[in-house]
Design a protein around this motif. Structure first.
Motif, PDB file in Angstrom:
ATOM      1  N   THR A  56     -14.675  14.023  -4.260  1.00  0.00           N
ATOM      2  CA  THR A  56     -13.781  12.908  -4.547  1.00  0.00           C
ATOM      3  C   THR A  56     -12.352  13.408  -4.529  1.00  0.00           C
ATOM      4  O   THR A  56     -12.084  14.568  -4.881  1.00  0.00           O
ATOM      5  CB  THR A  56     -14.107  12.265  -5.910  1.00  0.00           C
ATOM      6  OG1 THR A  56     -13.254  11.121  -6.116  1.00  0.00           O
ATOM      7  CG2 THR A  56     -13.912  13.239  -7.054  1.00  0.00           C
ATOM      8  N   GLY A  57     -11.408  12.563  -4.109  1.00  0.00           N
ATOM      9  CA  GLY A  57     -10.021  12.996  -3.983  1.00  0.00           C
ATOM     10  C   GLY A  57      -9.814  13.818  -2.726  1.00  0.00           C
ATOM     11  O   GLY A  57     -10.616  13.795  -1.794  1.00  0.00           O
ATOM     12  N   GLY A  58      -8.710  14.596  -2.689  1.00  0.00           N
ATOM     13  CA  GLY A  58      -8.437  15.441  -1.537  1.00  0.00           C
ATOM     14  C   GLY A  58      -9.277  16.704  -1.549  1.00  0.00           C
ATOM     15  O   GLY A  58      -9.814  17.110  -2.581  1.00  0.00           O
ATOM     16  N   THR A  59      -9.405  17.358  -0.392  1.00  0.00           N
ATOM     17  CA  THR A  59     -10.187  18.593  -0.306  1.00  0.00           C
ATOM     18  C   THR A  59      -9.366  19.768  -0.849  1.00  0.00           C
ATOM     19  O   THR A  59      -8.201  19.627  -1.217  1.00  0.00           O
ATOM     20  CB  THR A  59     -10.607  18.865   1.146  1.00  0.00           C
ATOM     21  OG1 THR A  59      -9.432  19.058   1.950  1.00  0.00           O
ATOM     22  CG2 THR A  59     -11.402  17.690   1.699  1.00  0.00           C
ATOM     23  N   HIS A  60      -9.987  20.957  -0.869  1.00  0.00           N
ATOM     24  CA  HIS A  60      -9.342  22.123  -1.472  1.00  0.00           C
ATOM     25  C   HIS A  60      -8.120  22.595  -0.684  1.00  0.00           C
ATOM     26  O   HIS A  60      -7.183  23.147  -1.259  1.00  0.00           O
ATOM     27  CB  HIS A  60     -10.344  23.281  -1.568  1.00  0.00           C
ATOM     28  CG  HIS A  60     -11.457  23.033  -2.534  1.00  0.00           C
ATOM     29  ND1 HIS A  60     -11.264  22.949  -3.889  1.00  0.00           N
ATOM     30  CD2 HIS A  60     -12.787  22.833  -2.336  1.00  0.00           C
ATOM     31  CE1 HIS A  60     -12.416  22.724  -4.499  1.00  0.00           C
ATOM     32  NE2 HIS A  60     -13.359  22.646  -3.578  1.00  0.00           N
ATOM     33  N   SER A  61      -8.145  22.408   0.624  1.00  0.00           N
ATOM     34  CA  SER A  61      -7.103  22.982   1.481  1.00  0.00           C
ATOM     35  C   SER A  61      -5.988  21.989   1.765  1.00  0.00           C
ATOM     36  O   SER A  61      -6.207  20.773   1.805  1.00  0.00           O
ATOM     37  CB  SER A  61      -7.719  23.443   2.804  1.00  0.00           C
ATOM     38  OG  SER A  61      -8.798  24.327   2.578  1.00  0.00           O
ATOM     39  N   GLY A  62      -4.792  22.515   1.991  1.00  0.00           N
ATOM     40  CA  GLY A  62      -3.665  21.672   2.349  1.00  0.00           C
ATOM     41  C   GLY A  62      -3.646  21.374   3.833  1.00  0.00           C
ATOM     42  O   GLY A  62      -4.215  22.107   4.643  1.00  0.00           O
ATOM     43  N   HIS A  63      -3.009  20.272   4.203  1.00  0.00           N
ATOM     44  CA  HIS A  63      -2.831  19.878   5.599  1.00  0.00           C
ATOM     45  C   HIS A  63      -4.150  19.648   6.327  1.00  0.00           C
ATOM     46  O   HIS A  63      -4.244  19.839   7.546  1.00  0.00           O
ATOM     47  CB  HIS A  63      -1.998  20.922   6.358  1.00  0.00           C
ATOM     48  CG  HIS A  63      -0.675  21.206   5.720  1.00  0.00           C
ATOM     49  ND1 HIS A  63       0.365  20.306   5.728  1.00  0.00           N
ATOM     50  CD2 HIS A  63      -0.242  22.295   5.009  1.00  0.00           C
ATOM     51  CE1 HIS A  63       1.397  20.819   5.076  1.00  0.00           C
ATOM     52  NE2 HIS A  63       1.056  22.022   4.619  1.00  0.00           N
ATOM     53  N   THR A  64      -5.167  19.235   5.605  1.00  0.00           N
ATOM     54  CA  THR A  64      -6.447  18.908   6.238  1.00  0.00           C
ATOM     55  C   THR A  64      -7.289  18.072   5.279  1.00  0.00           C
ATOM     56  O   THR A  64      -7.095  18.128   4.056  1.00  0.00           O
ATOM     57  CB  THR A  64      -7.224  20.177   6.640  1.00  0.00           C
ATOM     58  OG1 THR A  64      -8.394  19.800   7.375  1.00  0.00           O
ATOM     59  CG2 THR A  64      -7.642  20.987   5.423  1.00  0.00           C
TER      60      THR A  64
END
Length: 380
Positions: A56-64
């Motif tokens: 849920t929410g954004g994934t662990h990595s930025g820009h992806t």
């Protein structure tokens, strides 16, 4: 570079032009939104425990990856870590009893190092690619998810799987490839199995059936939430007697004047008649002679369409067979018959559609009616 691989040669048809899939009347839908679990799907882990994860929410990595789920709060995604060779993981469906007609799902593929997302089907003992997308398909976390629908009608596929493959991320900077899927809808041509009666009366054809969430009374293939084949009936008070070949019916403990009227149907035994006249509570006339006669029998007539009673068995709401609605009365004489007071609110709009509407005006403290264009005071 973005590429999309079709699963079959392109063919042009009216259904394709309209964006429609031809579904059978017995089509059954299976939806999975991953809100509480995998919804019957199975994760087939790849090398080094690389697999689809519920998130849920954004994934662990930025820009992806997406910023949030397409539907609800949760979705599935693959984490594309750096310093790893290309890896593959599968999300596999159940074996559906019928052939799959359509598959639709939403996907999100944001990231400069995106791999390939594919949908495969088990066709004739081997997996075949039905659809695939390679490379970055979205260009921000907040980009709208893309919906894809695949028409499989005419084929015999009964199991599918999503295949996610990362690129060869050997460099420490190559990690922006988190792909995600959400809200999967599978439609099958699963035939309806013959329904089994959960309860039945001794009379043939009067069973109660439950089939695919619908209830049928006298109908073993109900297509609505409640499907009734036949007439609703209720027993009359008391018992009746009629001689063989006679049209005159007498009653003991009956209330003919309160429960019947000329034109009502009346079932005595296996025969149905029309009441032509009601003399009093214990005498009435039928439209035809009774073929065998009856003694100390229960007669049945049309029931009310809807009856809601309180715990004290007092009619709170009743809709009779003529369409009259009664509130607090069991014998509504007009379209709306209320035994008690009626509270009318302060309606504001008066137009042609609301002509005849009654309201109570807080400003004038009077009852007013709508004449089709303006509110007027009800003259006493």
């Amino acid at each position: 570079m973005k590429t999309t691989h079709p699963s079959r040669p392109f063919s042009l048809s009216l259904a394709a032009l309209l964006g429609l899939a031809t579904l059978s009347a017995n089509a059954i839908e299976y939806t999975t939104g991953f809100e509480t679990d995998l919804g019957g799907w199975s994760v087939i882990k790849g090398a080094s425990y690389f697999n689809w994860a519920r998130w849920t929410g954004g994934t662990h990595s930025g820009h992806t990856g997406p910023a949030s789920a397409h539907e609800g709060s949760y979705y599935l995604y693959l984490e594309a870590s750096r310093n790893h060779p290309a890896r593959t993981a599968y999300l596999q469906s159940r074996d559906y009893p019928g052939s799959i007609q359509t598959v639709s799902f939403h996907y999100h593929m944001y990231g400069a190092h995106m791999g390939e997302l594919a949908l495969e089907g088990l066709d004739g003992g081997s997996w075949t690619t039905l659809w695939a997308a390679t490379g970055q398909q979205h260009f921000s976390h907040g980009a709208s998810w893309t919906r894809k629908e695949i028409n499989l009608s005419g084929r015999t596929i009964q199991k599918i799987r999503f295949k996610g493959t990362t690129i060869n991320n050997q460099k420490s900077s190559q990690y922006r490839g988190d792909m995600a899927i959400d809200y999967v809808l599978v439609t099958t041509s699963e035939p309806k199995s013959p329904p089994t009666a959960l309860w039945s009366k001794s009379d043939a054809g009067r069973d109660i059936y439950y089939a695919h969430g619908n209830v049928g009374i006298g109908d073993n293939q109900p297509e609505a939430d409640l499907a009734i084949l036949g007439n609703l009936s209720k027993p009359l008070t008391g018992h009746i007697a009629v001689a063989k070949g006679a049209t005159h019916v007498t009653g003991v403990g009956t209330r003919f004047t309160g429960e019947l009227a000329a034109g009502d149907s009346l079932r005595i035994g296996d025969s149905v008649f029309i009441v032509t006249g009601v003399a009093d509570d214990t005498n009435l006339t039928l439209d035809a002679p009774h073929p065998i006669g009856a003694l100390n029998a229960t007669a049945y007539t049309d029931s009310d369409l809807l009856s809601v009673q309180t715990g004290a068995e007092v009619d709170a709401l009743l809709v009779d067979k003529s369409g009259n609605v009664g509130i607090g009365t069991e014998n509504p004489a007009v379209k709306l018959d209320v035994a008690g007071g009626i509270r009318v609110g302060a309606e504001t709009v008066c137009d042609a559609k609301r002509e005849g509407t009654i309201r109570y005006s807080d400003e004038s403290d009077e009852v007013e009616f709508c004449n089709g264009s303006a509110w007027s005071r009800v003259e006493g």
